[in-house]
Design a protein around this motif. Structure first.
Motif, short mmCIF file in Angstrom:
data_model
loop_
_atom_site.label_atom_id
_atom_site.label_comp_id
_atom_site.label_asym_id
_atom_site.label_seq_id
_atom_site.Cartn_x
_atom_site.Cartn_y
_atom_site.Cartn_z
N ARG A 122 0.83 -1.21 0.00
CA ARG A 122 0.00 0.00 0.00
C ARG A 122 0.86 1.26 0.00
O ARG A 122 0.58 2.22 -0.73
N THR A 125 2.32 1.88 -3.26
CA THR A 125 1.34 2.07 -4.34
C THR A 125 1.22 3.56 -4.69
O THR A 125 1.33 4.42 -3.82
N VAL A 127 -1.24 6.51 -6.76
CA VAL A 127 -2.59 6.79 -7.24
C VAL A 127 -2.57 8.10 -8.00
O VAL A 127 -1.59 8.87 -7.94
N ALA A 128 -3.67 8.38 -8.66
CA ALA A 128 -3.80 9.66 -9.36
C ALA A 128 -4.07 10.77 -8.33
O ALA A 128 -4.73 10.52 -7.32
N ALA A 131 -9.04 11.88 -8.26
CA ALA A 131 -9.73 10.64 -8.60
C ALA A 131 -10.72 10.87 -9.73
O ALA A 131 -11.50 11.84 -9.73
N HIS A 165 -5.09 14.50 -3.70
CA HIS A 165 -4.46 13.41 -2.92
C HIS A 165 -2.97 13.30 -3.21
O HIS A 165 -2.53 13.56 -4.34
N VAL A 167 0.09 11.35 -4.30
CA VAL A 167 0.12 10.22 -5.23
C VAL A 167 0.85 9.02 -4.66
O VAL A 167 0.70 7.90 -5.17
N GLY A 168 1.62 9.22 -3.60
CA GLY A 168 2.35 8.12 -2.98
C GLY A 168 2.82 8.50 -1.58
O GLY A 168 2.47 9.56 -1.06
N PRO A 213 -0.28 7.07 0.24
CA PRO A 213 -0.99 7.12 -1.04
C PRO A 213 -2.49 7.35 -0.87
O PRO A 213 -3.14 6.68 -0.07
N GLY A 214 -3.03 8.31 -1.60
CA GLY A 214 -4.46 8.58 -1.56
C GLY A 214 -4.89 9.50 -0.44
O GLY A 214 -6.09 9.85 -0.36
N VAL A 256 0.01 3.74 -12.23
CA VAL A 256 -1.22 4.55 -12.28
C VAL A 256 -1.71 4.63 -13.71
O VAL A 256 -0.93 4.96 -14.64
#
Length: 258
Positions: A122, A125, A127-128, A131, A165, A167-168, A213-214, A256
């Motif tokens: 996690r 990971t 993310v964008a 969202a 958010h 991204v990591g 992340p997120g 991503v």
């Protein structure tokens, strides 16, 4: 010549007297026990006069004694067997408890490893930053809007008030006013790279704070040099302006879908 009967001790006793005397003698012998003694061989010689088992009780007494002894032996054997079974049961229960404890410990360790692995994944990971959004202005796009002559990041479509958010995983190294970027945040990522988030309407983190992340770090807006609300996102090799790299390629290299 006429004979006369002699008198005194030489006179033979009469029949009646002999019988009486014999009776008295028998009585005397009986009283002294001689008759009983003398009669014993005669009685023993007669099979029908031999004492029976029931009369003596000897065999019965032996039989009862053997029965009691057998019962005591049986009880002792039963007690020994019960003790052995109890010991075996206790040993089996102890072995089962030990095995269950070992199994529980292994399961706990496996769950702990799985949890650590999941957390590691996690944290690694990406993310964008917005969202469900898309890139409205690409990297290195040219125009007079940028002082360098080209776009050093990408713009993600976002109405004012949209959650932005991280991204990591990383640590915030800048959080505040960034000139043309307006309210901006710069995060040093765990892999040593940097990401920037500009034109924010509000900032939700501070310098030195770690993020995952997120995690929401701010709200999109239109502060700084901009023609409308959106998120300006950059990927850099350092925290300084001019060390930018392609942000789309950067996100895609971390899995991503952009």
């Amino acid at each position: 010549m006429a004979f006369t009967r002699a008198t005194g001790k030489h006179r033979r006793p009469g029949r009646t007297k002999r019988t009486t005397t014999h009776a008295v003698g028998v009585a005397a012998l009986t009283t002294t026990g001689v008759i009983g003694t003398l009669a014993a061989p005669a009685l023993a010689a007669e099979p029908s006069a031999e004492p029976s088992v029931e009369q003596t009780g000897l065999t019965q007494a032996v039989s009862i004694g053997d029965s009691v002894a057998a019962q005591v032996d049986a009880q002792a054997v039963a007690q020994e067997q019960a003790a052995a079974e109890a010991a075996a049961k206790k040993k089996a229960e102890e072995a089962a408890r030990k095995k269950a404890a070992e199994l529980a410990e292994k399961e706990h360790a496996a769950k702990a490893r799985a949890a650590r692995e999941a957390e590691r994944k996690r944290l690694n990971t990406f993310v964008a930053p917005i969202a469900g959004s898309y890139v409205s202005t690409g990297y290195k796009s040219g125009g007079s809007l940028w002082s360098s002559g080209s776009h050093t990041g990408v713009d993600f479509h976002a109405a004012s008030g949209t959650s932005v958010h991280a991204v990591g995983s990383g640590t915030v190294v800048e959080a505040g006013w960034g000139g043309a970027y307006g309210n901006n945040i710069v995060i040093k990522m765990n892999d040593g790279t940097y990401t920037q988030y500009g034109h924010l309407s509000s900032i939700g983190v501070s310098v030195g704070q770690t993020v995952t992340p997120g995690q929401q770090i701010g709200i999109s807006g239109a502060t700084g040099n901009t023609t409308g609300p959106h998120l300006h996102f950059e990927a850099r090799t350092t925290a300084e302006y001019g060390s930018d790299i392609d942000p789309v390629a950067y996100l895609r290299s971390h899995g991503v879908n952009v």
